[in-house]
Design an enzyme around this catalytic site. Structure first.
Site, short mmCIF file in Angstrom:
data_model
loop_
_atom_site.label_atom_id
_atom_site.label_comp_id
_atom_site.label_asym_id
_atom_site.label_seq_id
_atom_site.Cartn_x
_atom_site.Cartn_y
_atom_site.Cartn_z
CB CYS B 76 -0.98 -0.03 1.17
SG CYS B 76 -2.29 1.20 0.99
CG HIS B 174 -4.17 -3.42 2.40
ND1 HIS B 174 -3.22 -3.01 3.31
CD2 HIS B 174 -4.71 -2.30 1.90
CE1 HIS B 174 -3.21 -1.69 3.37
NE2 HIS B 174 -4.10 -1.22 2.51
CD GLU B 176 -2.19 -6.13 4.79
OE1 GLU B 176 -1.72 -6.51 3.70
OE2 GLU B 176 -2.35 -4.93 5.08
#
Lengths: 250, 192
Positions: B76, B174, B176
């Site tokens: 990001c 992202h 994650e």
């Protein structure tokens, strides 16, 4: 292409999910983590946890729960309910939430929006607006929809955006609980008034209601609680239906 | 050992949690010798470019990141800071990628927030990932397409969803927070 988001909302009281849940395939439907994992596996795009615990001493319990959720959940999630200060926000974000949702506290003290945005970024500030149509206009309600204000919903949404909100979560009190569909007109108006994502909430009862809100407004997402909790509309079935209606979903 | 760079931008916890879920251990650190010695380095970030760059410079982390030889993954804001320049705060960034970061045009819904699909993926990061797979984005600024683009995405206009140059990898999305697709991408990185 950016997909339309389907967002289940879980109400939390004293660390447990409330509202009856009749899933047979999870051990403990009152366990927010179990329920969240089920939604995640079914393809929910995000989750919202709304804490309806009133007391301050329970706040720490919430942060501990958020920490557990963050360990298990691999999609973004928002935490809201009773967040009044930058300290509350900090506790929740540091525990691992991606966004916080603020409602009455933002109406009472709009600078809270800017404070959160400048410290944690606009992307983590969701301004939740409870709105009701009366006297020929849409007005903002606070304190869980119990207290009317003189604020017009469109004006408040624009102000929230100006102060740094990253997203608007719009719940129509006229529609909430009716299962007659989302409030298309105010959702459309808010979408036109702001340039940040708008999530429609309140009134979902059928798959067609999701189609309506995504074809008749430019809402970025739609939130619902009971129809998912009671298994009335399984998320995979809803998404398959929306795909057949040419609505982009994940 | 996997090092997650600790600085003033971002929620390192999500990255730490995701790495643990896929069976690896990581350490969140701003200690230069630990970062340099790590097998893999993750440079996450949620925040504002100019304040993040000043912080990195103040603690000499800018030089450290540029000189790393092991695989590095920017996420990001991490990807944006690895570019040459960002319109956010008119900031000179690390210059690992020779690319500019711009603000999405006004009058559109910004930030892009939500799931979008990747296109034209190249390289080991995307092993087992296909064009239909969606990942989660939240951003108002984007890196332009360039020779270093390793995956593109389309929102208002096409932009770099991922970049790679030598040992430097980066994603605008992202991983994650991108469900099993994101975990696969993270795993691919950790297994490089």
């Amino acid at each position: 292409m950016l997909k339309k988001r389907i967002i289940p909302c879980l109400d939390i009281k004293n660390g447990r999910t409330v509202k009856g849940v009749n899933f047979i395939d999870i051990r403990d439907a009152g366990d927010p983590i179990e329920l969240a994992k089920k939604y995640m596996q079914e393809g929910a795009d995000e989750l919202v946890f709304l804490d309806i615990t009133a007391t301050i001493e329970k706040r720490k319990t919430l942060a501990e729960l958020v920490e557990k959720i963050a360990k298990e959940i691999n999609i973004p999630f928002t935490v809201g309910g009773g967040i009044n200060s930058i300290e509350d926000v900090s506790l929740i974000i540091k525990a691992g939430a991606d966004k916080v949702s603020i409602n009455s506290s933002a109406v009472k003290r709009p600078e809270l929006i800017s404070e959160i945005a400048s410290q944690f970024g606009s992307q983590c500030v969701v301004v939740a607006i409870d709105t009701k149509f009366e006297n020929n206009d849409w007005f903002v309600y606070v304190n869980g929809g119990k207290v009317p204000t003189l604020l017009k919903t469109i004006d408040w949404a624009i102000k929230a955006e100006t102060l740094g909100a990253g997203e608007i979560l719009l719940t129509s009190m006229n529609n909430d609980g009716t299962k007659n569909g989302f409030a298309l007109d105010i959702t459309r108006k808010i979408c036109q008034a702001v340039n940040i994502p708008v999530i429609a909430s309140g009134g979902a009862g059928k798959k067609e209601h999701f189609k309506d809100v995504f074809t008749q407004t430019i809402a970025s997402g739609a939130l619902a609680a009971s129809i998912f909790h009671f298994g009335e509309i399984p998320i995979p079935e809803l998404k398959n239906y929306l795909k057949t209606q040419n609505i982009p979903v994940r | 050992m996997i090092a997650i760079i600790k600085y003033n931008a971002g929620n390192t916890k999500s990255v730490e949690n995701a790495i643990r879920r896929i069976g690896f251990n990581s350490i969140v650190t701003d200690d230069i010798s630990t970062i340099v010695a790590a097998k893999k380095v993750i440079f996450p970030g949620v925040g504002e470019a100019s304040s993040a760059m000043s912080y990195l410079k103040k603690y000499q982390l800018d030089e450290v990141i540029r000189s790393l030889k092991q695989p590095v993954l920017g996420i990001c804001l991490g990807q944006q800071l690895m570019c040459k320049h960002s319109e956010e705060g008119n900031t000179d960034c690390l210059g690992i990628f020779n690319t500019k970061v711009r603000l999405f045009p006004p009058k559109e819904i910004v930030p892009q927030m939500g799931w979008n699909n990747l296109q034209g993926m190249k390289g080991d990061l995307f092993k087992g990932i296909c064009d239909e797979d969606n990942v989660y984005f939240v951003h108002s600024y984007y890196a332009e397409l360039s020779e270093e683009t390793s995956a593109a995405c389309d929102y208002i206009l096409p932009f770099s969803a991922a970049m790679q140059k030598n040992n430097f990898y980066a994603t605008q999305f992202h991983p994650e927070k991108s469900a099993s697709v994101g975990e696969k991408i993270l795993k691919n990185f950790l297994e490089l």
